[in-house]
Scaffold this motif. Sequence first.
Motif, short mmCIF file in Angstrom:
data_model
loop_
_atom_site.label_atom_id
_atom_site.label_comp_id
_atom_site.label_asym_id
_atom_site.label_seq_id
_atom_site.Cartn_x
_atom_site.Cartn_y
_atom_site.Cartn_z
N LEU A 76 0.83 -1.21 0.00
CA LEU A 76 0.00 0.00 0.00
C LEU A 76 0.86 1.26 0.00
CD1 LEU A 76 -2.81 -1.01 2.53
CD2 LEU A 76 -3.04 -0.73 0.06
N SER A 77 1.96 1.23 0.75
CA SER A 77 2.86 2.39 0.79
C SER A 77 3.42 2.68 -0.60
CB SER A 77 4.00 2.14 1.78
OG SER A 77 3.51 1.94 3.09
N GLN A 78 3.76 1.63 -1.32
CA GLN A 78 4.28 1.82 -2.68
C GLN A 78 3.19 2.29 -3.63
OE1 GLN A 78 6.19 -1.88 -3.79
NE2 GLN A 78 7.55 -1.86 -2.00
N ARG A 79 2.01 1.68 -3.53
CA ARG A 79 0.93 2.03 -4.45
C ARG A 79 0.51 3.49 -4.30
NH1 ARG A 79 -2.31 -1.99 -6.72
NH2 ARG A 79 -3.07 -0.23 -7.93
N PHE A 80 0.55 4.00 -3.07
CA PHE A 80 0.10 5.37 -2.82
C PHE A 80 1.26 6.34 -2.60
CE2 PHE A 80 -3.77 3.03 -2.18
CZ PHE A 80 -4.76 3.90 -2.60
N LYS A 81 2.48 5.89 -2.87
CA LYS A 81 3.67 6.76 -2.78
C LYS A 81 3.69 7.54 -1.46
CE LYS A 81 5.15 9.05 -6.31
NZ LYS A 81 5.22 9.98 -7.46
N THR A 82 3.53 6.83 -0.37
CA THR A 82 3.49 7.51 0.93
C THR A 82 4.86 8.08 1.27
OG1 THR A 82 3.98 5.47 2.15
CG2 THR A 82 1.66 6.00 1.76
N CYS A 83 4.85 9.14 2.03
CA CYS A 83 6.10 9.83 2.37
C CYS A 83 6.94 9.03 3.37
CB CYS A 83 5.79 11.22 2.94
SG CYS A 83 4.95 12.29 1.75
N SER A 84 6.27 8.20 4.13
CA SER A 84 6.96 7.26 5.01
C SER A 84 6.12 5.99 5.05
CB SER A 84 7.15 7.84 6.41
OG SER A 84 5.91 8.20 6.98
N PRO A 85 6.74 4.85 5.37
CA PRO A 85 5.98 3.59 5.33
C PRO A 85 4.77 3.62 6.26
CG PRO A 85 8.34 3.15 5.49
CD PRO A 85 8.16 4.63 5.69
N GLY A 125 -5.57 1.74 -7.96
CA GLY A 125 -4.97 2.66 -8.93
C GLY A 125 -5.90 3.82 -9.24
N ARG A 126 -7.19 3.53 -9.33
CA ARG A 126 -8.15 4.60 -9.60
C ARG A 126 -8.24 5.57 -8.41
NH1 ARG A 126 -13.70 2.11 -11.19
NH2 ARG A 126 -14.14 4.30 -11.68
N ILE A 127 -8.22 5.01 -7.21
CA ILE A 127 -8.28 5.87 -6.02
C ILE A 127 -7.05 6.76 -5.97
CG2 ILE A 127 -8.28 5.91 -3.50
CD1 ILE A 127 -10.96 5.12 -4.78
N PHE A 128 -5.89 6.20 -6.27
CA PHE A 128 -4.67 7.02 -6.25
C PHE A 128 -4.72 8.08 -7.34
CE2 PHE A 128 0.00 7.51 -7.22
CZ PHE A 128 0.26 8.32 -6.13
N ALA A 129 -5.33 7.76 -8.46
CA ALA A 129 -5.49 8.78 -9.52
C ALA A 129 -6.34 9.94 -9.02
CB ALA A 129 -6.12 8.14 -10.76
N GLY A 130 -7.33 9.63 -8.17
CA GLY A 130 -8.12 10.70 -7.57
C GLY A 130 -7.31 11.56 -6.62
N VAL A 131 -6.40 10.93 -5.88
CA VAL A 131 -5.52 11.70 -4.99
C VAL A 131 -4.66 12.65 -5.79
CG1 VAL A 131 -3.60 11.53 -3.36
CG2 VAL A 131 -5.49 9.90 -3.21
N ILE A 132 -4.06 12.15 -6.87
CA ILE A 132 -3.20 12.99 -7.71
C ILE A 132 -4.00 14.13 -8.32
CG2 ILE A 132 -1.79 13.05 -9.80
CD1 ILE A 132 -0.99 10.17 -9.21
N GLY A 163 -2.29 17.06 -6.90
CA GLY A 163 -1.30 17.39 -7.91
C GLY A 163 -0.11 16.45 -7.82
N ASN A 164 0.77 16.53 -8.77
CA ASN A 164 1.96 15.69 -8.77
C ASN A 164 2.96 16.19 -7.75
OD1 ASN A 164 1.51 13.68 -10.88
ND2 ASN A 164 1.41 15.42 -12.28
N THR A 165 3.40 15.31 -6.88
CA THR A 165 4.40 15.65 -5.88
C THR A 165 5.22 14.41 -5.59
OG1 THR A 165 4.73 16.65 -3.70
CG2 THR A 165 2.87 15.15 -3.93
N THR A 166 6.25 14.57 -4.80
CA THR A 166 7.17 13.45 -4.59
C THR A 166 6.56 12.35 -3.75
OG1 THR A 166 8.11 14.64 -2.70
CG2 THR A 166 9.22 14.91 -4.82
N CYS A 167 5.68 12.71 -2.82
CA CYS A 167 5.06 11.69 -1.98
C CYS A 167 3.74 12.22 -1.43
CB CYS A 167 5.99 11.27 -0.83
SG CYS A 167 6.39 12.60 0.35
#
Length: 517
Positions: free
Chosen positions: A274-283, A330-337, A341-345
């Motif tokens: 999940l941390s990888q899928r949602f590019k979390t800033c920390s695990p 993946g769709r939920i994460f697309a909603g977050v982006i 917006g695009n950011t590092t985490c």
Amino acid sequence: MSTLLTLLYPWVSLLSIILSTITINIVSTTPTYNNNIPRLSAFLRDSKTEPQTLSQDFQIFFFNQTLDHFNYGPESYAIFKQKYVINSKYWGGPNVFSPIFVYFGAESPLDDGQITYSAGIINDNAAHFKALLIYIEHRYYGESIPFGTFDEVMNSVTIRGYFNSAQALADYAEIIVYVKEEFAAQESPVIVFGGSYGGMLASWFRLKYPHIALGALASSAPILNFDGISPENTFPVGVTKDFKEASESCYQAIRNSWFEIDNVASQQNGLSILSQRFKTCSPLGYSYELKNYLEDMYSKAAQYDGPPTYPVTQICSGIDGAPEGTDILGRIFAGVIARIGNTTCYINDIGNPTSQTSGDTNGPQTTDETGVGWGWQVCSEMVTPMGQGSDDTMFQPRPFNATNFINDCKSKYGVTPRPHWVTTYYGGHDIKLVLQRFASNIIFSNGLRDPFSGAGILEDISDTILAIYTAEGSHCLDMVLAQQSDPYWLVNQRQIEIQTIEGWIRKYVADVNAFRK
């Protein structure tokens, strides 16, 4: 010497109390029960609402405010500095009954952005009314903290006890009376304005201090959100309605995502996945970190779903616009982006506003001044139970658990919440029957896309207690600075509000002139 000791005694006594009671640490990093009660902030930070430098028309003052307005013990007479701001650029003077518009600060510092943007309605109309403008900071926020730093005060079990709405209203009354005397404006009508919690304060001020305020505009004020008057699922049901109306497929994706998150989390290395899928800033340490973040993002998007960004549409465009074959996560994460917006985490970097839902770091571990202050208010008197059942929202079931809530408040602050006090002190039950008999001159404004509107006043109570709402509006949208791009329905809502206030003032002036004869 005896006179000096008499003057110093309240301070010495108060200092001893402060030093002896700084014992409870209110900041905890241990996962605790999430009471799921959103903050009532009138607006979210973005490029428009970031603090702007005030012009020279705005003058900052500090009033010598009484700590305790309702007790005559020596320590109650202690004084602290309370911030207020005045703009007299358009003031027509007391001889022509030019009004005084007062903006009530709420659960955040009274910064330049709040004065210039959140209180936009009084700024936009000052010239028309030739009004004197006053903005007052709420006690215990910003620069209006009694006796020490915010952390020191909030860790003092005694001084923290003076942090409540009744004391705040008395503060406002003291400052208004003082400013009227300074401007020789005893007969100038006062209209008070507030949004969200500040809107509740404005309506309650009109009820408690009708001799000071002629009227009140209470924007997005959920005054029925207490003591079982509104169902505990009012807010999440409102959020769900906004998303379902925006896109059925988006709503279904969100509704189905919670099971998928739990399913992945239960697998070996599931939290890492999940941390990888949602590019979390920390695990992620717990799956609820992700779920709470998403629920918070959806809730704020609905609460502030207004022009020009329309965040619910933003999120759903991302979810629905994901490439064909994209799975639910993946769709939920697309909603977050799409929303952030695009950011590092994303998700859990509290120190980085870009990882938050709108620069707002409110959450289970928040330690910012507003989050801690509102947390105290919720745990003491602003008890607004909030939860959802198994099939009434797009969220997972989470009924309000009073026992956990009380235990959490006791753990954090050492106090037991008083869930019935707001309705005892201000009213709320049978509100139409009660207010139509004695109250007047209150506008309750709402936007129905705001989930909090379900706990607001949505029908006229009398000829002078009015519900003015728009179907398309969001939280406190009518209060903020007007924009050229504002839709017609928002312009019309503000016009009706201003015309109503003009009518109050005309009647007041006629009454004064009649009494003089």
